[in-house]
Design an enzyme around this catalytic site. Structure first.
Site, PDB file in Angstrom:
ATOM      1  N   ARG A  22       0.830  -1.202   0.000  1.00  0.00           N
ATOM      2  CA  ARG A  22       0.000   0.000   0.000  1.00  0.00           C
ATOM      3  C   ARG A  22       0.865   1.253   0.000  1.00  0.00           C
ATOM      4  O   ARG A  22       0.567   2.249   0.658  1.00  0.00           O
ATOM      5  CB  ARG A  22      -0.957   0.014   1.192  1.00  0.00           C
ATOM      6  CG  ARG A  22      -1.893  -1.166   1.286  1.00  0.00           C
ATOM      7  CD  ARG A  22      -2.856  -1.237   0.094  1.00  0.00           C
ATOM      8  NE  ARG A  22      -3.694  -2.410   0.203  1.00  0.00           N
ATOM      9  CZ  ARG A  22      -3.387  -3.595  -0.320  1.00  0.00           C
ATOM     10  NH1 ARG A  22      -2.269  -3.744  -1.015  1.00  0.00           N
ATOM     11  NH2 ARG A  22      -4.187  -4.624  -0.183  1.00  0.00           N
TER      12      ARG A  22
ATOM     13  N   SER B 127     -11.308   0.003   3.087  1.00  0.00           N
ATOM     14  CA  SER B 127     -10.476  -0.516   4.182  1.00  0.00           C
ATOM     15  C   SER B 127      -9.741   0.643   4.847  1.00  0.00           C
ATOM     16  O   SER B 127      -8.957   1.340   4.193  1.00  0.00           O
ATOM     17  CB  SER B 127      -9.473  -1.534   3.651  1.00  0.00           C
ATOM     18  OG  SER B 127     -10.145  -2.649   3.102  1.00  0.00           O
TER      19      SER B 127
ATOM     20  N   GLU C 284      -4.956   3.525   6.275  1.00  0.00           N
ATOM     21  CA  GLU C 284      -4.720   3.355   4.846  1.00  0.00           C
ATOM     22  C   GLU C 284      -5.087   4.616   4.053  1.00  0.00           C
ATOM     23  O   GLU C 284      -4.331   5.020   3.160  1.00  0.00           O
ATOM     24  CB  GLU C 284      -5.495   2.146   4.325  1.00  0.00           C
ATOM     25  CG  GLU C 284      -5.155   1.778   2.905  1.00  0.00           C
ATOM     26  CD  GLU C 284      -5.708   0.418   2.504  1.00  0.00           C
ATOM     27  OE1 GLU C 284      -6.224   0.314   1.382  1.00  0.00           O
ATOM     28  OE2 GLU C 284      -5.612  -0.530   3.306  1.00  0.00           O
TER      29      GLU C 284
END
Length: 340
Positions: A166, A240, A336
């Site tokens: 990520r 998420s 995130e």
């Protein structure tokens, strides 16, 4: 002629969390040339510049004393092929789920496991999006970006992007400097299905599919995501919210001794990736709310706007969840979405 900025522009409709905020200046960028012209005009000098794509991976903390540029550059095409790959290029403002389905319908598989991830093509490499056993770097060839300092159009290769979990160079040392205007993907002609994730294999089995096509895998993953994740059009969220934490093997052994049911995924370097959603649920947060923000009852990894939430409300809940997980497991959760 001055660039046609809009002043005090409302951003609530442009972020999927539905958080209230205004941009001091706002403009939509329709082409790379338009962005180059804007940079070279000097109108961005001394400005804080924030780039928005689909607004699906941001938390707006309040009004932005900044110039917000929304990337609306469209276009998608097959630009070439060789014995092993199709090379497909798309504008940075293309909708990611639509782009993935288009590649599959055109007979160019390879992105099916990334179906229905919200956002734009240009945002995909920034976050190195991933799901169900695949990350976008595995299909990446190169991208084009405009340098907000010089106005030059620069090509980034795979190695230039420094992809991580990520993560990419665009979230690290190059953060805020480049605007991605197009991405080219390398899609395999010798395709093999990636169905090792239990949710995917179960969904295919329930459909009676033994030898799935790329479109059937995409359909299965879309169904899974629609069941597990709240619809952003109905209940505001950023997907998420926490990254799955990665711990050392030694740390994991200690956790396993105390929590034998803890899910784990061994990485190539010997570290262990944990399931953040499981940690949050075990800490008792699934379905709980703190004021106007809650943890989804469908998926503990998703924070949802229950109505009237602000960025501060979201961060307060994230902090409370993170503290409880740290107290119970000794594991740090990292956001995130990007905080603006």
């Amino acid at each position: 002629m001055p660039f046609p900025f809009q002043q005090d522009f409302p951003l609530a409709p442009l972020n999927t969390f539905g958080l209230p905020a205004q941009a001091r200046r706002y403009a939509e960028i329709q082409s790379p040339g338009q962005l180059v012209q804007l940079v070279r005009s000097g109108e961005l000098e001394g400005e804080r510049v924030i780039v928005l794509g689909g607004g699906s991976n941001v938390v707006l903390s309040g009004d932005l004393d900044a110039t917000v540029l929304r990337i609306c550059i469209r276009g998608r095409e097959l630009i070439g092929s060789d014995d092993d790959h199709h090379f497909v290029r798309a504008g940075g403002g293309e909708n990611w789920p639509d782009f993935v389905r288009w590649t599959l319908e055109m007979g160019w598989p390879g992105l099916e496991n990334l179906s229905l991830i919200p956002g734009t093509v240009g945002a995909a490499p920034v976050q190195n999006i991933g799901a169900y056993g695949m990350e976008v770097y595995e299909r990446f060839l190169l991208l084009e970006a405009v340098d907000l300092k010089s106005g030059a159009i620069i090509s980034f290769s795979f190695d230039d992007c420094h992809f991580g979990y990520r993560d990419s160079v665009f979230k690290q040392e190059a953060a805020g400097r480049f605007v991605i205007t197009a991405v080219t993907f390398r899609l395999p002609k010798r395709w093999t299905p990636l169905t090792r994730y239990l949710d995917v294999s179960r969904e295919l089995a329930a459909r009676g599919i033994i030898d799935p096509t790329p479109l059937q895998i995409s359909d299965a993953i879309i169904s899974i995501r629609q069941r597990k994740l709240p619809d952003q059009a109905i209940q505001g969220n950023a997907g998420s919210f926490f990254k799955n934490p990665v711990v050392s093997a030694e740390c994991f052994d200690k956790l396993l001794a105390r929590h034998p049911a803890i899910p784990s995924f061994r990485q190539l370097d010997g570290s262990i990736k944990l399931a953040a959603g499981w940690l949050i649920e075990e800490a008792g947060w699934k379905g709980r709310a703190l004021g106007t923000v809650g943890v989804s009852a469908d998926h503990a990894l998703v924070l949802v706007n229950l109505g009237g939430a602000t960025g501060a409300d979201v961060l307060a809940l994230a902090d409370a969840v993170g503290r409880d997980v740290a107290d119970r497991f000794g594991v740090h959760l990292e956001m995130e979405p990007i905080l603006l």
